[in-house]
Design a protein around this motif. Structure first.
Motif, PDB file in Angstrom:
ATOM      1  N   ASP A 165       0.816  -1.215   0.000  1.00 28.08           N
ATOM      2  CA  ASP A 165       0.000   0.000   0.000  1.00 28.08           C
ATOM      3  C   ASP A 165       0.847   1.261   0.000  1.00 28.08           C
ATOM      4  OD1 ASP A 165      -2.870  -0.624   0.060  1.00 28.08           O
ATOM      5  OD2 ASP A 165      -2.273  -1.877   1.772  1.00 28.08           O
ATOM      6  N   ALA A 166       0.194   2.341  -0.440  1.00 23.34           N
ATOM      7  CA  ALA A 166       0.828   3.651  -0.393  1.00 23.34           C
ATOM      8  C   ALA A 166       0.215   4.452   0.739  1.00 23.34           C
ATOM      9  CB  ALA A 166       0.646   4.374  -1.716  1.00 23.34           C
ATOM     10  N   GLY A 167       1.006   5.338   1.318  1.00 26.09           N
ATOM     11  CA  GLY A 167       0.501   6.198   2.382  1.00 26.09           C
ATOM     12  C   GLY A 167       0.892   7.642   2.145  1.00 26.09           C
ATOM     13  N   GLN A 219       4.977   2.414   0.635  1.00 24.20           N
ATOM     14  CA  GLN A 219       5.389   3.627  -0.071  1.00 24.20           C
ATOM     15  C   GLN A 219       4.904   4.819   0.737  1.00 24.20           C
ATOM     16  OE1 GLN A 219       4.273   3.714  -4.175  1.00 24.20           O
ATOM     17  NE2 GLN A 219       4.778   5.864  -4.445  1.00 24.20           N
ATOM     18  N   ARG A 220       5.837   5.531   1.343  1.00 24.03           N
ATOM     19  CA  ARG A 220       5.456   6.564   2.301  1.00 24.03           C
ATOM     20  C   ARG A 220       5.899   7.930   1.807  1.00 24.03           C
ATOM     21  NH1 ARG A 220       8.666   2.900   4.726  1.00 24.03           N
ATOM     22  NH2 ARG A 220       7.610   1.047   5.514  1.00 24.03           N
ATOM     23  N   HIS A 221       4.938   8.830   1.756  1.00 24.31           N
ATOM     24  CA  HIS A 221       5.215  10.157   1.219  1.00 24.31           C
ATOM     25  C   HIS A 221       4.480  11.203   2.037  1.00 24.31           C
ATOM     26  CE1 HIS A 221       4.200  13.543  -1.650  1.00 24.31           C
ATOM     27  NE2 HIS A 221       5.528  13.535  -1.690  1.00 24.31           N
ATOM     28  N   MET A 226      -8.340   5.964   2.216  1.00 25.64           N
ATOM     29  CA  MET A 226      -9.138   7.017   1.611  1.00 25.64           C
ATOM     30  C   MET A 226     -10.385   6.422   0.966  1.00 25.64           C
ATOM     31  SD  MET A 226      -9.551  10.189   0.905  1.00 25.64           S
ATOM     32  CE  MET A 226      -8.032  11.141   0.999  1.00 25.64           C
ATOM     33  N   ASP A 227     -11.537   7.019   1.293  1.00 17.52           N
ATOM     34  CA  ASP A 227     -12.776   6.736   0.566  1.00 17.52           C
ATOM     35  C   ASP A 227     -13.642   7.987   0.710  1.00 17.52           C
ATOM     36  OD1 ASP A 227     -14.100   6.626   3.079  1.00 17.52           O
ATOM     37  OD2 ASP A 227     -13.780   4.451   3.225  1.00 17.52           O
ATOM     38  N   ALA A 228     -14.875   7.945   0.226  1.00 18.84           N
ATOM     39  CA  ALA A 228     -15.708   9.149   0.224  1.00 18.84           C
ATOM     40  C   ALA A 228     -15.929   9.657   1.652  1.00 18.84           C
ATOM     41  CB  ALA A 228     -17.045   8.857  -0.457  1.00 18.84           C
ATOM     42  N   ARG A 229     -16.155   8.709   2.577  1.00 13.35           N
ATOM     43  CA  ARG A 229     -16.440   9.106   3.954  1.00 13.35           C
ATOM     44  C   ARG A 229     -15.218   9.733   4.616  1.00 13.35           C
ATOM     45  NH1 ARG A 229     -15.510   6.905   8.812  1.00 13.35           N
ATOM     46  NH2 ARG A 229     -14.655   5.007   7.885  1.00 13.35           N
ATOM     47  N   VAL A 238      -5.745   8.964  -4.216  1.00 13.31           N
ATOM     48  CA  VAL A 238      -6.531   7.892  -4.827  1.00 13.31           C
ATOM     49  C   VAL A 238      -7.213   7.069  -3.730  1.00 13.31           C
ATOM     50  CG1 VAL A 238      -6.349   5.784  -6.201  1.00 13.31           C
ATOM     51  CG2 VAL A 238      -4.989   7.789  -6.807  1.00 13.31           C
ATOM     52  N   ASP A 239      -8.456   6.697  -3.957  1.00  6.27           N
ATOM     53  CA  ASP A 239      -9.183   5.869  -2.992  1.00  6.27           C
ATOM     54  C   ASP A 239      -8.401   4.598  -2.673  1.00  6.27           C
ATOM     55  OD1 ASP A 239     -11.139   7.747  -2.973  1.00  6.27           O
ATOM     56  OD2 ASP A 239     -12.758   6.449  -3.698  1.00  6.27           O
ATOM     57  N   GLY A 240      -8.408   4.244  -1.407  1.00  4.76           N
ATOM     58  CA  GLY A 240      -7.682   3.040  -0.992  1.00  4.76           C
ATOM     59  C   GLY A 240      -6.326   3.356  -0.406  1.00  4.76           C
ATOM     60  N   THR A 241      -5.826   4.562  -0.678  1.00  2.00           N
ATOM     61  CA  THR A 241      -4.526   4.965  -0.139  1.00  2.00           C
ATOM     62  C   THR A 241      -4.676   5.312   1.342  1.00  2.00           C
ATOM     63  OG1 THR A 241      -4.060   5.957  -2.287  1.00  2.00           O
ATOM     64  CG2 THR A 241      -2.622   6.598  -0.465  1.00  2.00           C
ATOM     65  N   TYR A 242      -3.740   4.844   2.162  1.00  2.98           N
ATOM     66  CA  TYR A 242      -3.743   5.250   3.574  1.00  2.98           C
ATOM     67  C   TYR A 242      -3.311   6.707   3.669  1.00  2.98           C
ATOM     68  CZ  TYR A 242      -4.397   0.529   5.373  1.00  2.98           C
ATOM     69  OH  TYR A 242      -4.915  -0.692   5.702  1.00  2.98           O
ATOM     70  N   PHE A 243      -3.941   7.462   4.602  1.00  2.00           N
ATOM     71  CA  PHE A 243      -3.548   8.856   4.726  1.00  2.00           C
ATOM     72  C   PHE A 243      -3.799   9.375   6.140  1.00  2.00           C
ATOM     73  CE2 PHE A 243      -7.380  11.611   4.865  1.00  2.00           C
ATOM     74  CZ  PHE A 243      -8.349  10.640   4.732  1.00  2.00           C
TER      75      PHE A 243
END
Lengths: 369, 425
Positions: free
Chosen positions: B42-44, B147-149, B105-108, B75-80
């Motif tokens: 996953d990406a974060g 992947q951390r940014h 990440m999602d709409a909510r 992008v949806d699904g990305t950890y943030f």
């Protein structure tokens, strides 16, 4: 077996790594010093398709998984550079060796100055020299022509194929035997010529071309043929050596007209050959001849990359003696290295067969108990 | 599946006794895909917003909008996560007290995060080390993120001692990448560069708050296009050789020499971070023992390594020759990037000298910069230099320092100093 446990060079006494082929101290070959225990020759340059055994009975060592670096002994990587010291490993075409039998071997090398190896050789030998046959073919591609590296190799191999079966005897008389042998040698030259043409681009301004020389040792007689300025020599251990072939070159024409050989071979056009193989060849009938082997010695077939530095038979013989090596591959390598040390201005090919009785006396007999 | 290709530009011919080999290795990535969408993991993304007291109403408004814009690009699904920082660091979103500090990440979550950002207020000091440390903690709390940014926004100077910030940067190095932006002219380029450079990020000035929104959206978009989470530049040099330097020279100059991690005695890895569909050029210089005329050897194997595997390889060679016409040539790429690297250096040195009042050095250095920018055809650098100096003669690098300089223009010259132009091949 003594060679497996030997830790000192038999020549100079320096410590050697087990399995090493050459002494680090004096450069003497270590492999095969004990004839009762043939050490598998690992052929670093057989990784490519260029060199194939011409003798089915040859004991071939398993292909090494990695090629050792000639400079430091490290591993040669898939990109052909040493993974330790970065030295470029010769490509299989730039340097290859053949040893179809313990008494016959050759080394074909790019030399120092040329960027690619347009020399080629193809060898055949029976397993033992006792009444055995050997065929040595050397071609020297003309550098100014296109694709002469692939053409010369194809030519050497095509000629070898013709010369591998025993020569016909004709009607059994000496004249008839000579004529029959000459016919086969001419056929070999024609096959080599066809191979050169098959490997040249017909639209090229400089179609591939090469010299050609072949020597067949059979029953104590050497039959040879040549086109161009690659040569065959017979270098007995005792007595004077002899250059068997006669060059088709402007230098030779000067010699024929009375100019001393050393002067003729120094003339600016000395290396201009007047006959060759190729699409633009004026005439591909080789000069043929034969000679009896009277005693132990070496049959040497070479390109001008070697004889440039030692043209006279006695000069070559001196280098053979100076090498101090008695196995054919070691000697061929020593002569190539010597030519490179002299400047290596051209590609160098040296093919050797140990002829006469001495080999059988000293070494091969032990093989057979 | 991403594919890499490498091309080498060099003059491999060395004169008698020559020892130093220089080459530009150009690495191109295609088919990188989208961050976190591959099989690698996953990406974060973490957005770090300066909420110190110096952020006035306008800047704070712009920062909120910029953060929203960035959230929109994730992008949806990305950890943030969103961090607000002043004298300490706070987790603005997600609202958790323990456990994983990031959410997908999602709409909510996008809407929730938006509300959290809208509620940010300013006050207090600036302690960037704490911001970086919290960011690291959050990334570590979600092990599936590979992947951390982070994006870091600041508007003022740091209140911590230099060594405190440096220590935090060292803790973050190799853990996450961080693009840094400064808004206004009250922050210090050199200070923020100490964060961005080790963390393989870009640095830039946002002179006016209005430009922030677009800048943040673009930064996040760029990050999302990096579908290759991590890669190393692996450089092998032969036994006895010395790697003089390894530096990225395009799109920006970054000296990587000191960032080597040893793979074995002859091989080292240099960090390159995540890759999008892009091309980067590296300048590798190796010193060899001189060999005889006609000898050829490998001076360096340069590989781009992804997941421990070489994805592309370029070979840097050396051939010794007595042919002067071969050995005298300097490869066009090598010459160009040598000039561009010096350009970055003299701009930074010139501005540093100017800042301490050493006008003589500043004039010399910036004059040399003008000369180099002209020689290497870096027109953007030339136009940025024009805002700081009056140019009398480009060719000789004769310049005069401008008496009154727009601070933002000077900072822009500094932040953009490492940007290079390419030379046509």
């Amino acid at each position: 077996m003594s060679t497996d446990t030997a830790t000192a060079c038999p020549t100079c006494g320096a410590a050697v790594t087990p399995g090493a082929r050459f002494c680090e101290g004096c450069g003497a070959p270590l492999a095969g010093t004990d004839p009762s225990a043939p050490v598998p020759r690992h052929e670093p340059d057989e990784a490519g398709p260029i060199s194939r055994p011409t003798n089915r009975q040859r004991v071939t060592a398993p292909e090494p998984a990695v090629r050792p670096c000639a400079a430091c002994g490290g591993e040669v990587g898939p990109d052909l550079y040493c993974t330790t010291c970065g030295t470029k490993a010769p490509s299989p075409r730039d340097h290859y060796r053949e040893s179809p039998a313990p008494w016959v071997a050759g080394v074909c090398d790019r030399g120092v100055r040329h960027t690619r190896n347009e020399d080629a050789m193809a060898l055949f030998a029976d397993p033992t020299p006792d009444g055995g046959r050997a065929v040595l073919v050397v071609c020297d591609g003309v550098s100014s022509s296109a694709d002469s590296d692939t053409a010369s190799l194809a030519a050497a191999r095509a000629a070898l194929e013709v010369l591998v079966p025993p020569l016909p005897r004709g009607l059994g008389t000496a004249d008839s035997e000579d004529a029959a042998a000459a016919a086969v040698l001419s056929r070999a030259a024609a096959a080599a010529n066809a191979a050169v043409i098959a490997n040249s681009d017909p639209s090229s301004d400089n179609p591939a071309s090469c010299t050609w020389v072949a020597a067949v040792l059979e029953g104590g007689t050497v039959r040879y043929a040549g086109l161009g300025d690659s040569r065959a020599y017979l270098l007995p251990d005792d007595g004077p050596g002899v250059q068997l072939t006669v060059d088709d070159s402007l230098a030779q024409e000067l010699v024929d007209a009375g100019t001393p050989r050393t002067d003729a071979e120094r003339s600016p056009t000395a290396h201009t050959i007047v006959r060759w193989l190729g699409l633009d060849a004026p005439d591909v009938r080789p000069r043929v001849g034969s000679a009896r082997v009277e005693g132990p010695g070496w049959l040497l077939v070479c390109s001008d990359g070697l004889w440039n530095y030692a043209s006279e038979p006695q000069a070559l013989r001196a280098q053979v003696d100076a090498a101090g090596v008695t196995d054919p591959e070691g000697l061929a390598l020593a002569l190539v290295e010597w030519a490179c040390a002299q400047g290596g201005r051209d590609n160098v090919t040296v093919a050797l067969a140990r002829v006469g009785s001495q080999w059988a006396d000293s070494e091969v007999r032990e093989d057979h108990g | 599946m991403a594919e890499f290709a490498a091309a080498v530009y060099q003059n491999e011919f060395l004169p008698v006794g020559g020892t130093d080999v220089s080459a530009i290795v150009s690495v191109t990535c295609t088919g990188a895909g989208t961050a976190g969408q591959g099989s690698g993991g996953d990406a974060g993304e973490i957005i770090v917003i300066d909420t110190s007291g110096s952020m006035g109403t306008t800047a704070m408004d712009a920062a909120r909008r910029a953060a929203q814009a960035a959230l929109g690009q994730i992008v949806d699904g990305t950890y943030f996560a969103v961090v607000s920082g002043n004298g300490a660091a706070f987790l603005a979103y997600p609202h958790v007290q323990s456990g994983p500090g990031m959410v997908r990440m999602d709409a909510r979550t996008r809407a929730e995060a938006g509300r959290a950002v809208a509620a940010l207020t300013s006050g207090g000091g600036t302690a960037m080390a704490t911001w970086l440390d919290l960011t690291g903690v959050l990334f570590r709390s979600v092990p599936e993120v590979v992947q951390r940014h982070a994006i870091l926004l600041t508007d003022g100077a740091n209140n911590e001692a230099t060594h405190v910030l440096d220590a935090a940067v060292r803790r973050a190095e190799g853990l996450f990448q961080c693009d840094c932006r400064g808004v206004g002219v009250d922050w210090k380029v050199s200070e923020v560069r100490r964060i961005a450079q080790p963390l393989l990020g870009t640095i830039g000035i946002i002179p006016t708050p209005e430009a922030m929104e677009a800048e943040f959206a673009a930064m996040m978009q760029a990050s999302m296009s990096r579908g290759v989470p991590d890669a190393q530049l692996r450089v092998w040099a032969p036994l006895g050789a010395q790697v003089l330097f390894v530096r990225q020279v395009s799109p920006t100059v970054e000296d990587l020499t000191a960032r080597r991690t040893s793979v074995n005695d002859l091989t080292g890895d240099y960090p390159t971070g995540a890759w999008a569909d892009e091309s980067r050029d590296y300048h590798v210089s190796v010193r060899l023992a001189a060999k005889d005329i006609g000898q050829e050897q490998l001076a360096a194997r340069v590989q781009l390594v992804v997941g421990g595997q070489a994805a592309a390889q370029g070979l840097v060679k050396a051939t010794w020759s007595d042919d002067h016409s071969l050995t005298a040539r300097i490869d066009q790429q090598v010459a160009h990037y040598t000039g561009q690297a010096e350009l970055a250096e003299v701009i930074q040195e010139g501005l540093a000298a100017k800042a301490v009042g050493d006008e003589e050095t500043a004039t010399t250095k910036l004059g040399r910069a003008v000369q180099l920018a002209a020689e290497t055809g870096n027109e953007e650098a030339t136009s940025r230099l024009r805002k700081v100096v009056d140019i009398d003669d480009e060719e000789t690098g004769t310049v005069r320092l401008k008496r009154s300089v727009d601070k933002a223009a000077e900072m822009e010259l500094d932040t953009a100093s490492t940007k290079t132009t390419r030379v046509r091949r």
